[in-house]
Design a protein around this motif. Structure first.
Motif, PDB file in Angstrom:
ATOM      1  N   LEU A 295      -0.355 -51.963  -9.976  1.00 16.69           N
ATOM      2  CA  LEU A 295       0.872 -51.596  -9.269  1.00 16.69           C
ATOM      3  C   LEU A 295       0.620 -51.398  -7.771  1.00 16.69           C
ATOM      4  CD1 LEU A 295       2.518 -49.062 -11.778  1.00 16.69           C
ATOM      5  CD2 LEU A 295       3.033 -51.486 -11.462  1.00 16.69           C
ATOM      6  N   LYS A 296      -0.436 -52.020  -7.271  1.00 16.05           N
ATOM      7  CA  LYS A 296      -0.740 -51.889  -5.840  1.00 16.05           C
ATOM      8  C   LYS A 296       0.415 -52.454  -5.014  1.00 16.05           C
ATOM      9  CE  LYS A 296      -4.278 -52.963  -2.394  1.00 16.05           C
ATOM     10  NZ  LYS A 296      -5.563 -53.646  -2.117  1.00 16.05           N
ATOM     11  N   GLY A 297       0.849 -51.694  -4.017  1.00 18.47           N
ATOM     12  CA  GLY A 297       1.946 -52.133  -3.156  1.00 18.47           C
ATOM     13  C   GLY A 297       3.328 -51.862  -3.734  1.00 18.47           C
ATOM     14  N   THR A 298       3.395 -51.184  -4.889  1.00 18.58           N
ATOM     15  CA  THR A 298       4.681 -50.886  -5.525  1.00 18.58           C
ATOM     16  C   THR A 298       5.040 -49.429  -5.279  1.00 18.58           C
ATOM     17  OG1 THR A 298       4.246 -52.485  -7.295  1.00 18.58           O
ATOM     18  CG2 THR A 298       5.948 -50.841  -7.706  1.00 18.58           C
ATOM     19  N   THR A 299       6.280 -49.214  -4.819  1.00 17.02           N
ATOM     20  CA  THR A 299       6.732 -47.855  -4.521  1.00 17.02           C
ATOM     21  C   THR A 299       7.838 -47.465  -5.489  1.00 17.02           C
ATOM     22  OG1 THR A 299       6.226 -48.177  -2.177  1.00 17.02           O
ATOM     23  CG2 THR A 299       7.680 -46.339  -2.742  1.00 17.02           C
ATOM     24  N   ILE A 300       7.621 -46.334  -6.165  1.00 15.57           N
ATOM     25  CA  ILE A 300       8.533 -45.876  -7.219  1.00 15.57           C
ATOM     26  C   ILE A 300       9.207 -44.579  -6.773  1.00 15.57           C
ATOM     27  CG2 ILE A 300       8.738 -45.219  -9.654  1.00 15.57           C
ATOM     28  CD1 ILE A 300       7.701 -48.063  -9.209  1.00 15.57           C
ATOM     29  N   LEU A 301      10.507 -44.471  -7.051  1.00 10.98           N
ATOM     30  CA  LEU A 301      11.202 -43.194  -6.893  1.00 10.98           C
ATOM     31  C   LEU A 301      11.405 -42.612  -8.290  1.00 10.98           C
ATOM     32  CD1 LEU A 301      12.755 -41.011  -5.396  1.00 10.98           C
ATOM     33  CD2 LEU A 301      14.800 -42.463  -5.496  1.00 10.98           C
ATOM     34  N   LEU A 302      10.782 -41.452  -8.524  1.00 12.71           N
ATOM     35  CA  LEU A 302      10.898 -40.777  -9.814  1.00 12.71           C
ATOM     36  C   LEU A 302      11.888 -39.618  -9.667  1.00 12.71           C
ATOM     37  CD1 LEU A 302      10.010 -40.099 -12.722  1.00 12.71           C
ATOM     38  CD2 LEU A 302       8.094 -38.805 -11.745  1.00 12.71           C
TER      39      LEU A 302
ATOM     40  N   ILE B 121       4.059 -38.373 -14.794  1.00 14.19           N
ATOM     41  CA  ILE B 121       4.496 -39.748 -14.518  1.00 14.19           C
ATOM     42  C   ILE B 121       3.917 -40.240 -13.194  1.00 14.19           C
ATOM     43  CG2 ILE B 121       6.488 -41.255 -14.151  1.00 14.19           C
ATOM     44  CD1 ILE B 121       6.185 -40.284 -17.013  1.00 14.19           C
ATOM     45  N   ARG B 122       3.919 -39.358 -12.172  1.00 13.19           N
ATOM     46  CA  ARG B 122       3.363 -39.757 -10.876  1.00 13.19           C
ATOM     47  C   ARG B 122       1.883 -40.098 -11.006  1.00 13.19           C
ATOM     48  NH1 ARG B 122       4.011 -35.316  -8.148  1.00 13.19           N
ATOM     49  NH2 ARG B 122       1.834 -34.645  -8.132  1.00 13.19           N
ATOM     50  N   ARG B 123       1.164 -39.289 -11.773  1.00 11.63           N
ATOM     51  CA  ARG B 123      -0.268 -39.547 -11.932  1.00 11.63           C
ATOM     52  C   ARG B 123      -0.504 -40.869 -12.647  1.00 11.63           C
ATOM     53  NH1 ARG B 123      -4.489 -40.478 -10.713  1.00 11.63           N
ATOM     54  NH2 ARG B 123      -6.478 -39.637 -11.464  1.00 11.63           N
ATOM     55  N   MET B 124       0.289 -41.187 -13.656  1.00  7.84           N
ATOM     56  CA  MET B 124       0.144 -42.458 -14.365  1.00  7.84           C
ATOM     57  C   MET B 124       0.381 -43.648 -13.430  1.00  7.84           C
ATOM     58  SD  MET B 124       2.006 -41.785 -18.045  1.00  7.84           S
ATOM     59  CE  MET B 124       1.255 -40.763 -19.323  1.00  7.84           C
ATOM     60  N   ILE B 125       1.431 -43.554 -12.624  1.00  7.71           N
ATOM     61  CA  ILE B 125       1.734 -44.649 -11.686  1.00  7.71           C
ATOM     62  C   ILE B 125       0.618 -44.792 -10.654  1.00  7.71           C
ATOM     63  CG2 ILE B 125       3.343 -45.456  -9.912  1.00  7.71           C
ATOM     64  CD1 ILE B 125       4.491 -45.668 -12.694  1.00  7.71           C
TER      65      ILE B 125
ATOM     66  N   PRO C 203       2.599 -48.636 -21.769  1.00  7.03           N
ATOM     67  CA  PRO C 203       3.996 -49.071 -21.755  1.00  7.03           C
ATOM     68  C   PRO C 203       4.686 -48.806 -20.423  1.00  7.03           C
ATOM     69  CG  PRO C 203       3.508 -47.908 -23.795  1.00  7.03           C
ATOM     70  CD  PRO C 203       2.320 -47.734 -22.900  1.00  7.03           C
ATOM     71  N   LEU C 204       4.375 -47.664 -19.799  1.00  9.99           N
ATOM     72  CA  LEU C 204       5.005 -47.352 -18.517  1.00  9.99           C
ATOM     73  C   LEU C 204       4.609 -48.364 -17.462  1.00  9.99           C
ATOM     74  CD1 LEU C 204       6.636 -45.448 -16.679  1.00  9.99           C
ATOM     75  CD2 LEU C 204       4.522 -44.162 -16.309  1.00  9.99           C
ATOM     76  N   VAL C 205       3.313 -48.616 -17.349  1.00  8.23           N
ATOM     77  CA  VAL C 205       2.836 -49.549 -16.315  1.00  8.23           C
ATOM     78  C   VAL C 205       3.359 -50.960 -16.585  1.00  8.23           C
ATOM     79  CG1 VAL C 205       0.770 -50.634 -15.328  1.00  8.23           C
ATOM     80  CG2 VAL C 205       0.802 -48.159 -15.768  1.00  8.23           C
ATOM     81  N   ASP C 206       3.323 -51.397 -17.823  1.00  7.28           N
ATOM     82  CA  ASP C 206       3.801 -52.743 -18.154  1.00  7.28           C
ATOM     83  C   ASP C 206       5.280 -52.911 -17.833  1.00  7.28           C
ATOM     84  OD1 ASP C 206       1.341 -53.583 -18.988  1.00  7.28           O
ATOM     85  OD2 ASP C 206       1.735 -53.344 -21.140  1.00  7.28           O
TER      86      ASP C 206
END
Length: 571
Positions: free
Chosen positions: A437-444, A455-459, A547-550
């Protein structure tokens, strides 16, 4: 000579007279006989008329004859009783005066349809009563042409259906009460699921993170792994209870789509290998040649069934191995669709003959006593069978010998989507690459600090960047302030809930994927999300690392190149 002629004439006249008298007497006798017959016929007619009148008057249903305008011309005793008036007073009265005003228009339409079509018509009306008690009548009518008057009349049968109407009303009320009870049960299950799954998600998430950071020789691995296993068991019980409630309500839902059955099962085996090895069991898989790369089925339900079968095999096997064999029937079934076969074979305790007949019944257990050695609530096989049937298949016990083990088989339709098979390998559920997920920015968006941390740690373990918001209003602002690629949105939030916040984002032209991530696991909630134009996908808590990362990878790759969402001023 003359005297002789006179005498002859006189004799002739006497003969003629006697003949005439005889004929008259004969006619008299015939007339008397005819009169007797007429009297007998008249008597029979009177008796028949009396019998008809008795049958008419004392019939158990009401008979009534009306003019085309609804004026009563004739009716029997039961008809008068239905209208609750003296028969004499009803003759010449207007029938509409005795019908409840709420049904007046319906009865007028009944007469109009009858006269227009000339065909038999029926309707239900409510009769006015002196005591105010409801009295309902079923009316069935025909048009009759009266040759004596040269006018059309209406002949109707009146049946008292008050009891039937009351029973129908009671059934409607009972149905409404049952629906309310079902709705209350569903709401209770939804709330229970959410309230239990929310802390479970944190417990399992922290357990995963700790296990990933511990060294292989750490003394804390065993207790943390125990927490994780028991948490997963509790989660399975909750999921089974939710599924069984849907099964009993006839609401089993399957989402048919392309899936790779072999890859799914490889991943299942990899995820459960640690559990089997912890009991000293080896877990093997064998795949027959010719299994297609993609079939049309429900991957989630396949996983659920196979996991149940493997869990049972692990539970009832103390030593030895568990083997999975994936094969297919070369000869298509009666509907022309070949069958995919998944066998789960163990070297466990086996099943006695007398216990085999109740294997697929709800809450059935091999040892139901208080001192039973094996846990569980007896829903696994029952639920799996119902899910298999929803997929157009079944689960069967192929063989079982006490002390030697058992083999269960899942058979299901194999509607081929793609034949070409690429190299398959199991994915570890506990490992991700830092570059995924390098370069991917998520809003949780989640109001639980603990959930945010997990969840943040997993991402971040997969190389992603995470911003967190605790309510829907903050999420809207942050979505346009930061370079967000994807939003993970909880549904139960303060200020604005997940549905409202996502709708507001879409209204301001936010184009990036928004995935629901919630502890609400009922099918109704999933359907609401997936049928919404605002959300892109549904994820339930707790969710594993893989599953989350996929899922995040799938949606950010799909959205790659779509450009960033426009910055829209929010007020």
């Amino acid at each position: 000579m003359i005297r002789k002629d006179v005498q002859g004439t006189s004799m002739s006249g006497i003969v003629d007279m006697k003949r005439l008298v005889h004929e008259l007497q004969t006619h008299k006798i015939e007339l008397e006989m005819q009169n007797d017959e007429l009297r007998r016929a008249e008597l029979r007619l009177r008796q028949s008329t009396r019998r008809y009148a008795d049958l008419y008057d004392f019939a158990p249903v009401g008979y009534i004859t009306l003019s085309k305008h609804g004026v009563v011309r004739e009716l029997n005793l039961k008809g008068a009783a239905v209208l609750q008036k003296d028969r004499v007073l009803l003759i010449g009265a207007l029938i509409h005066d005795y019908i409840d005003p709420g049904y007046g228009q319906a009865f007028k339409q009944h007469l109009a349809d009858l006269l227009t079509s000339g065909q038999r018509q029926s309707c239900k009306v409510k009769i006015k009563t002196s005591d105010g008690e409801p009295f309902h009548v079923h009316v069935e009518s025909i048009v009759w042409f009266d040759e004596d008057s040269g006018e059309y009349s209406i002949r109707s049968i009146l049946n008292d259906v008050t009891t039937q109407v009351r029973i129908e009303a009671e059934l409607v009320k009972a149905k409404e009460r049952a629906e309310q009870a079902s709705q209350a049960k569903s709401q209770f299950l939804a709330n229970m699921s959410h309230e239990i799954r929310t802390p479970l998600a944190v417990m399992l998430g922290y357990s995963d993170l700790v296990l990933l950071d511990l060294d292989s020789d750490s003394p804390f691995i065993k207790p943390i792994d125990g927490i994780k296993k028991n948490g997963e068991h509790l989660l399975q019980v909750i999921d089974d209870i939710l599924d069984i409630s849907r099964v009993e309500a006839g609401e089993v839902v399957v989402s048919m789509g392309p899936c790779d059955p072999v890859q799914e099962i490889l991943d299942i085996v990899e995820s459960m290998r640690h559990k089997a090895e912890a009991r000293g069991l080896s877990l093997h898989i064998q795949v027959q040649d010719g299994i297609p790369a993609t079939i049309r089925s429900d991957a989630t339900r396949i996983r659920q069934i196979v996991i149940n079968l493997i869990n049972n095999a692990i539970k009832f096997t103390e030593s030895g191995s568990i083997s999975l064999v994936i094969s297919h029937q070369s000869t298509p079934a009666a509907d022309g669709i070949p069958q995919l076969l998944i066998d789960v074979k163990d070297t466990g305790i086996g099943i006695p003959d007398e216990a085999q007949i109740s294997l697929f019944k709800a809450f059935s257990q091999l040892d139901p006593s208080h001192s039973r050695k094996f846990g569980g609530i007896g829903l696994g096989l029952y639920l799996s069978q119902r899910l298999a049937q929803a997929l157009g298949g079944a689960i069967s016990l192929v063989e079982s010998r006490v002390g030697s083990g058992s083999t269960f088989r899942l058979s299901m339709k194999m509607q081929v989507v793609q034949d070409k098979v690429e190299a398959r390998s199991p994915k570890s559920p506990y490992k991700v690459e830092k570059s995924e997920l390098k370069g991917t920015t998520i809003l949780l968006v989640d109001d639980s600090i603990d959930n945010q941390f997990v969840i943040r740690r997993m991402i971040e373990m997969a190389g992603g960047t995470v911003y967190c918001a605790e309510d829907g209003q903050s999420a809207i602002s942050m979505a346009f302030e930061k370079p967000i690629d994807l939003i993970l949105m909880d549904l139960q939030l303060p200020l604005l809930d997940g549905y409202q916040a996502t709708a507001e984002l879409r209204r301001h032209q936010f184009k990036k994927p928004v995935l629901a991530l919630t502890a609400h696991a009922l099918q109704s909630e999933r359907d609401r999300v997936l049928n919404s134009p605002d959300f892109d996908d549904f994820l339930s808590k707790p969710i594993g690392l893989r599953p989350l990362v996929d899922t995040v990878k799938k949606w950010t790759r799909r959205n790659c190149g779509s450009g960033s969402s426009p910055t829209v001023p929010l007020h």
